[in-house]
Design a protein around this motif. Structure first.
Motif, PDB file in Angstrom:
ATOM      1  N   ILE A 109       0.818  -1.220   0.000  1.00  0.00           N
ATOM      2  CA  ILE A 109       0.000   0.000   0.000  1.00  0.00           C
ATOM      3  C   ILE A 109       0.853   1.272   0.000  1.00  0.00           C
ATOM      4  O   ILE A 109       0.580   2.198  -0.773  1.00  0.00           O
ATOM      5  N   PRO A 110       1.902   1.376   0.837  1.00  0.00           N
ATOM      6  CA  PRO A 110       2.752   2.580   0.770  1.00  0.00           C
ATOM      7  C   PRO A 110       3.357   2.796  -0.612  1.00  0.00           C
ATOM      8  O   PRO A 110       3.444   3.942  -1.092  1.00  0.00           O
ATOM      9  N   LEU A 111       3.784   1.703  -1.276  1.00  0.00           N
ATOM     10  CA  LEU A 111       4.355   1.834  -2.618  1.00  0.00           C
ATOM     11  C   LEU A 111       3.302   2.244  -3.638  1.00  0.00           C
ATOM     12  O   LEU A 111       3.574   3.055  -4.542  1.00  0.00           O
ATOM     13  N   MET A 112       2.094   1.692  -3.498  1.00  0.00           N
ATOM     14  CA  MET A 112       1.001   2.056  -4.398  1.00  0.00           C
ATOM     15  C   MET A 112       0.673   3.542  -4.267  1.00  0.00           C
ATOM     16  O   MET A 112       0.485   4.240  -5.268  1.00  0.00           O
ATOM     17  N   VAL A 113       0.595   4.009  -3.024  1.00  0.00           N
ATOM     18  CA  VAL A 113       0.288   5.417  -2.778  1.00  0.00           C
ATOM     19  C   VAL A 113       1.391   6.311  -3.342  1.00  0.00           C
ATOM     20  O   VAL A 113       1.124   7.367  -3.928  1.00  0.00           O
ATOM     21  N   LYS A 114       2.644   5.875  -3.190  1.00  0.00           N
ATOM     22  CA  LYS A 114       3.772   6.662  -3.704  1.00  0.00           C
ATOM     23  C   LYS A 114       3.698   6.787  -5.221  1.00  0.00           C
ATOM     24  O   LYS A 114       3.977   7.857  -5.786  1.00  0.00           O
ATOM     25  N   GLN A 115       3.322   5.704  -5.897  1.00  0.00           N
ATOM     26  CA  GLN A 115       3.219   5.729  -7.351  1.00  0.00           C
ATOM     27  C   GLN A 115       2.078   6.629  -7.810  1.00  0.00           C
ATOM     28  O   GLN A 115       2.160   7.267  -8.862  1.00  0.00           O
ATOM     29  N   MET A 116       1.012   6.701  -7.015  1.00  0.00           N
ATOM     30  CA  MET A 116      -0.158   7.474  -7.423  1.00  0.00           C
ATOM     31  C   MET A 116      -0.051   8.956  -7.079  1.00  0.00           C
ATOM     32  O   MET A 116      -0.451   9.809  -7.875  1.00  0.00           O
ATOM     33  N   VAL A 117       0.477   9.275  -5.886  1.00  0.00           N
ATOM     34  CA  VAL A 117       0.498  10.674  -5.452  1.00  0.00           C
ATOM     35  C   VAL A 117       1.907  11.236  -5.313  1.00  0.00           C
ATOM     36  O   VAL A 117       2.078  12.430  -5.067  1.00  0.00           O
ATOM     37  N   GLY A 118       2.912  10.382  -5.438  1.00  0.00           N
ATOM     38  CA  GLY A 118       4.286  10.867  -5.392  1.00  0.00           C
ATOM     39  C   GLY A 118       4.967  10.798  -4.045  1.00  0.00           C
ATOM     40  O   GLY A 118       6.187  10.877  -3.953  1.00  0.00           O
ATOM     41  N   SER A 119       4.190  10.647  -2.976  1.00  0.00           N
ATOM     42  CA  SER A 119       4.776  10.535  -1.634  1.00  0.00           C
ATOM     43  C   SER A 119       4.219   9.277  -0.955  1.00  0.00           C
ATOM     44  O   SER A 119       3.030   8.984  -1.079  1.00  0.00           O
ATOM     45  N   PRO A 120       5.073   8.555  -0.244  1.00  0.00           N
ATOM     46  CA  PRO A 120       4.630   7.298   0.367  1.00  0.00           C
ATOM     47  C   PRO A 120       3.748   7.511   1.596  1.00  0.00           C
ATOM     48  O   PRO A 120       3.852   8.529   2.282  1.00  0.00           O
ATOM     49  N   LEU A 121       2.883   6.553   1.834  1.00  0.00           N
ATOM     50  CA  LEU A 121       2.057   6.536   3.043  1.00  0.00           C
ATOM     51  C   LEU A 121       2.616   5.437   3.933  1.00  0.00           C
ATOM     52  O   LEU A 121       2.245   4.280   3.813  1.00  0.00           O
ATOM     53  N   ASN A 122       3.548   5.819   4.792  1.00  0.00           N
ATOM     54  CA  ASN A 122       4.229   4.821   5.603  1.00  0.00           C
ATOM     55  C   ASN A 122       3.470   4.525   6.896  1.00  0.00           C
ATOM     56  O   ASN A 122       2.973   5.445   7.556  1.00  0.00           O
ATOM     57  N   PHE A 123       3.411   3.236   7.239  1.00  0.00           N
ATOM     58  CA  PHE A 123       2.791   2.808   8.481  1.00  0.00           C
ATOM     59  C   PHE A 123       3.862   2.320   9.449  1.00  0.00           C
ATOM     60  O   PHE A 123       4.837   1.685   9.041  1.00  0.00           O
ATOM     61  N   GLU A 124       3.664   2.617  10.716  1.00  0.00           N
ATOM     62  CA  GLU A 124       4.487   1.988  11.738  1.00  0.00           C
ATOM     63  C   GLU A 124       4.106   0.504  11.789  1.00  0.00           C
ATOM     64  O   GLU A 124       2.963   0.153  11.483  1.00  0.00           O
TER      65      GLU A 124
END
Length: 217
Positions: free
Chosen positions: A72-87
């Motif tokens: 999911i973080p990689l998918m978000v990064k590809q779509m919006v340019g910045s990763p959504l990182n989870f702890e």
């Protein structure tokens, strides 16, 4: 076993318990929503509920954890340019909650549908709305019926928290593996003993709860 090792094992055990309790509570809330969607008359909502349970019951929990934490973080990064990182803890909670909700929703659905339809009709005849009848008549009778399968799901989630060690979560399993890596295999048995104690406590508590609720049936 040193005091430091005991302290880390205790901390890992606490993390395992926290993961289990938080995931179960959130999963129950989501499961109720999905269960009502699946027994409702809206075909779209029923379809969404069916797809949800199909996906999360049909794929491994380990894969779901990996998807939440890595994919999911990689998918978000590809779509919006910045990763959504989870702890790791957050990712573990999300994955465990989504997984247990799928199984628990089926437990709730089956429990609700096992109640005789005449109960709902009688409640409506007394002037109750659908919601009033559901929460005052149907749900109370469902509770004792779903306790045994829900207890099994609770114990399964408790044991499955060991999978979060794959994303760096310092739970009981990961701490035990770290200590055992030094060559002391006994830590695996220590972890097994702790899991047995935790599951045994859960079994006793749910058995008492089942006996208590069965008195009112």
């Amino acid at each position: 076993m040193t005091s430091v090792q005991i302290s880390k094992l205790a901390a890992g055990t606490v993390s395992t318990i926290e993961l289990t309790l938080i995931s179960i509570v959130l999963g129950m809330i989501l499961a109720l929503v999905i269960a009502f969607m699946s027994i409702g008359r809206n075909k779209i909502l029923k379809g969404i509920a069916w797809i949800y349970t199909w996906v999360f019951r049909g794929t491994p929990l380990l894969l779901q954890i990996m998807v939440v934490y890595f994919a999911i973080p990689l998918m978000v990064k590809q779509m919006v340019g910045s990763p959504l990182n989870f702890e790791p803890f957050t990712a573990a909670i999300i994955a465990l909650t989504l997984n247990t909700a799928a199984y628990t929703s089926e437990i709730f659905r089956a429990g609700i549908q096992s109640i005789d339809k005449g109960q709902m009709e009688a409640a409506k005849a007394l002037g109750m709305t659908y919601s009033q009848a559901m929460f005052k008549v149907i749900i109370p009778q469902t509770v004792s019926r779903v306790i045994p399968p829900f207890a099994n799901e609770f114990i399964m989630i408790l044991k499955d928290t060991s999978l979060v060690s794959t994303i760096g979560m310092a739970d009981l399993m990961r701490v035990s593996k770290q200590f055992a890596a030094s060559g002391d295999w006994s830590y695996y048995f220590v972890a097994g003993g702790i899991y047995l104690v935790l599951t045994s406590v859960c079994i006793v508590l749910f058995q008492r709860l089942e006996k208590k609720t069965s008195r009112y049936i």
